[in-house]
Enzyme design. Structure first.
Site, PDB file in Angstrom:
ATOM      1  N   GLY A 190     181.018  86.886  47.941  1.00 49.20           N
ATOM      2  CA  GLY A 190     182.221  87.035  47.192  1.00 49.20           C
ATOM      3  C   GLY A 190     182.650  85.783  46.982  1.00 49.20           C
ATOM      4  O   GLY A 190     182.495  84.841  47.412  1.00 49.20           O
ATOM      5  N   ASP A 250     184.454  89.861  59.304  1.00 54.49           N
ATOM      6  CA  ASP A 250     183.343  90.493  59.091  1.00 54.49           C
ATOM      7  C   ASP A 250     183.165  91.781  59.541  1.00 54.49           C
ATOM      8  O   ASP A 250     184.025  92.215  60.276  1.00 54.49           O
ATOM      9  CB  ASP A 250     182.454  89.567  60.069  1.00 54.49           C
ATOM     10  N   TYR A 258     166.314  98.008  51.061  1.00 54.68           N
ATOM     11  CA  TYR A 258     167.886  98.176  50.484  1.00 54.68           C
ATOM     12  C   TYR A 258     168.070  99.792  50.351  1.00 54.68           C
ATOM     13  O   TYR A 258     169.085 100.147  50.819  1.00 54.68           O
ATOM     14  CB  TYR A 258     167.909  97.567  49.083  1.00 54.68           C
ATOM     15  N   ASP A 263     160.039  97.884  42.495  1.00 53.50           N
ATOM     16  CA  ASP A 263     160.759  98.302  41.606  1.00 53.50           C
ATOM     17  C   ASP A 263     160.157  99.579  41.025  1.00 53.50           C
ATOM     18  O   ASP A 263     158.992  99.924  40.672  1.00 53.50           O
ATOM     19  CB  ASP A 263     160.465  97.414  40.368  1.00 53.50           C
TER      20      ASP A 263
HETATM   21  N1  UDP Z   1     163.900  92.223  35.880  1.00 54.22           N
HETATM   22  C1  UDP Z   1     163.121  91.391  35.063  1.00 54.22           C
HETATM   23  N2  UDP Z   1     163.093  90.090  34.937  1.00 54.22           N
HETATM   24  C2  UDP Z   1     164.333  89.474  35.874  1.00 54.22           C
HETATM   25  C3  UDP Z   1     165.192  90.238  36.424  1.00 54.22           C
HETATM   26  C4  UDP Z   1     164.994  91.641  36.418  1.00 54.22           C
HETATM   27  O1  UDP Z   1     162.138  91.824  34.374  1.00 54.22           O
HETATM   28  O2  UDP Z   1     164.319  88.188  35.848  1.00 54.22           O
HETATM   29  C5  UDP Z   1     163.922  93.768  35.548  1.00 54.22           C
HETATM   30  C6  UDP Z   1     163.407  94.319  37.047  1.00 54.22           C
HETATM   31  O3  UDP Z   1     161.997  94.290  37.386  1.00 54.22           O
HETATM   32  C7  UDP Z   1     164.001  95.653  36.770  1.00 54.22           C
HETATM   33  C8  UDP Z   1     165.331  95.642  35.725  1.00 54.22           C
HETATM   34  O4  UDP Z   1     165.078  94.296  35.298  1.00 54.22           O
HETATM   35  O5  UDP Z   1     163.020  96.375  36.155  1.00 54.22           O
HETATM   36  C9  UDP Z   1     166.649  95.768  36.264  1.00 54.22           C
HETATM   37  O6  UDP Z   1     166.562  94.879  37.516  1.00 54.22           O
HETATM   38  P1  UDP Z   1     167.753  94.125  38.268  1.00 54.22           P
HETATM   39  O7  UDP Z   1     167.396  93.122  39.168  1.00 54.22           O
HETATM   40  O8  UDP Z   1     168.930  93.672  37.209  1.00 54.22           O
HETATM   41  O9  UDP Z   1     168.282  95.668  38.914  1.00 54.22           O
HETATM   42  P2  UDP Z   1     167.702  96.814  39.879  1.00 54.22           P
HETATM   43  O10 UDP Z   1     167.010  97.621  38.897  1.00 54.22           O
HETATM   44  O11 UDP Z   1     166.690  95.988  40.816  1.00 54.22           O
HETATM   45  O12 UDP Z   1     168.719  97.122  40.666  1.00 54.22           O
END
Ligand code: UDP
Length: 331
Positions: free
Chosen positions: A36, A54, A144, A287
């Protein structure tokens, strides 16, 4: 109300602190500043009180809860990157799960029985049914999501054990920035789609890589539900007002609209006037193809209505922030 906010110097945390202070709550921040920004908290609260500490420090948490006569806690402090969690799963368990356990111990000791917690759509994994309701069985597909589901299980257990009242707010994709340009998103490294797209528009990156173009979606790219950070902040305030000891609120926070990666890029091209060159690249591990919220329960239980989560407001507020703060808070 006297409210302790962990992760108060983070992206969603700082926007929420600002809204809480505006609504008349007394906010005490708690953050180790590992991710942050002190400036985000200072701006949000007009130089309010930030305890640098922490989550693992249960004694400091307990002392802070007692000293400040805290009545409720909002808990943002966590790591939130899918890709990083795949690479370093133990980091996610330690920080997110064990950190939350320390917070719960401190709350039990200090007899603070109201807790609003950041959770995530990632607990659902790759659900069969879209839009996703809260009845969808949790089945995370990355560390996560698993860590956040583990935290929700700790909350359930704490409710049974010492009468904790909790709200688990399951965010979809947080995006956007405050409308007056005071607060915004500043991660290092940045991995989220919208800030990366806007960094390309600013000339800070040459091109965007689109992670996967062969997903079972209309244009082959991943579909997400982007929800404005101000709407998320508003939901926290509502949850705080609504919560009594022993309560359990579990709600999805999303706009209910799905947007593909290509649609984001196209709209960002219009808003920024920049061509935003993009390449089709490999899928990113972890993803799911489509995540869209059924937000009916949040509307019913919190009387929540997303009012800033249209793509135009999300992208234009984020663009204003990035244009005016090309180096985030470090300027
Ligand atoms: N994404 C992408 N290129 C990038 C970053 C993200 O194509 O440089 C895609 C990622 O694979 C996902 C979507 O954008 O399908 C949203 O990703 P982000 O990391 O913003 O959020 P998440 O869904 O992982 O929480």
């Amino acid at each position: 109300m006297n409210v302790l906010v962990t992760g108060a110097a983070g992206y969603i945390g700082s926007h929420t602190c600002r809204l809480l202070a505006q609504a008349g709550h007394r906010v005490v921040g708690y953050d180790n500043l590992s991710r942050g920004h002190q400036a985000a908290f200072d701006r949000a609260t007009d130089d309010g009180q930030l305890v640098i500490g922490d989550l693992a420090n249960s004694a400091l948490l307990e002392e802070t809860l007692r000293r400040e006569s805290i009545e409720a806690v909002i808990h943002f402090a966590a790591f939130g990157l899918v890709g990083e969690s795949v690479q370093y799963p133990e980091r996610y368990h330690r920080n997110n799960v064990e950190g939350s356990q320390c917070l719960l111990e401190a709350m039990q000791q200090a007899n603070v029985l109201r807790l609003v917690v950041s959770s995530t759509t990632a607990i659902y994994g790759t659900p069969k049914q879209i839009p996703i309701s809260e009845e969808t069985p949790p089945d995370p597909i990355n560390p996560y999501g698993q860590s956040k589901w583990d935290v929700e299980c700790l909350l359930q257990e704490a409710r049974g054990r010492f009468g904790l009242g909790y709200a688990a707010l399951r965010y979809f994709n947080a995006a956007g920035a405050s409308l007056d340009g005071l607060l915004g998103e500043d991660h290092d490294p940045e991995t989220h789609l919208i800030p990366i797209v806007l960094q390309v528009a600013l000339g800070q990156r040459e091109r965007l890589s689109i992670f996967g173009s062969d997903y079972p979606t209309p244009d082959g790219t991943c579909v997400r539900d982007y929800v404005h950070v101000l709407d998320l902040a508003d939901a926290h305030e509502r949850a705080l007002q609504r919560l009594s000891p022993g309560d359990c609120v579990e709600v999805n926070l999303g706009s209910g609209q799905g947007t593909s990666v290509l649609e984001i890029v196209e709209q960002a091209r219009e808003i920024t006037g920049h061509p935003i060159p993009a390449d089709l690249a490999e899928r990113r591990p972890g993803d799911p193809p489509r995540l869209i919220a059924n937000n009916h329960r949040a509307r019913m239980e919190l009387a929540w209505e997303p009012t800033h989560s249209d793509l135009e407001t999300i992208l234009s507020s984020a663009w204003d922030w990035h244009r005016n703060h090309p180096h985030g808070y470090a300027q």
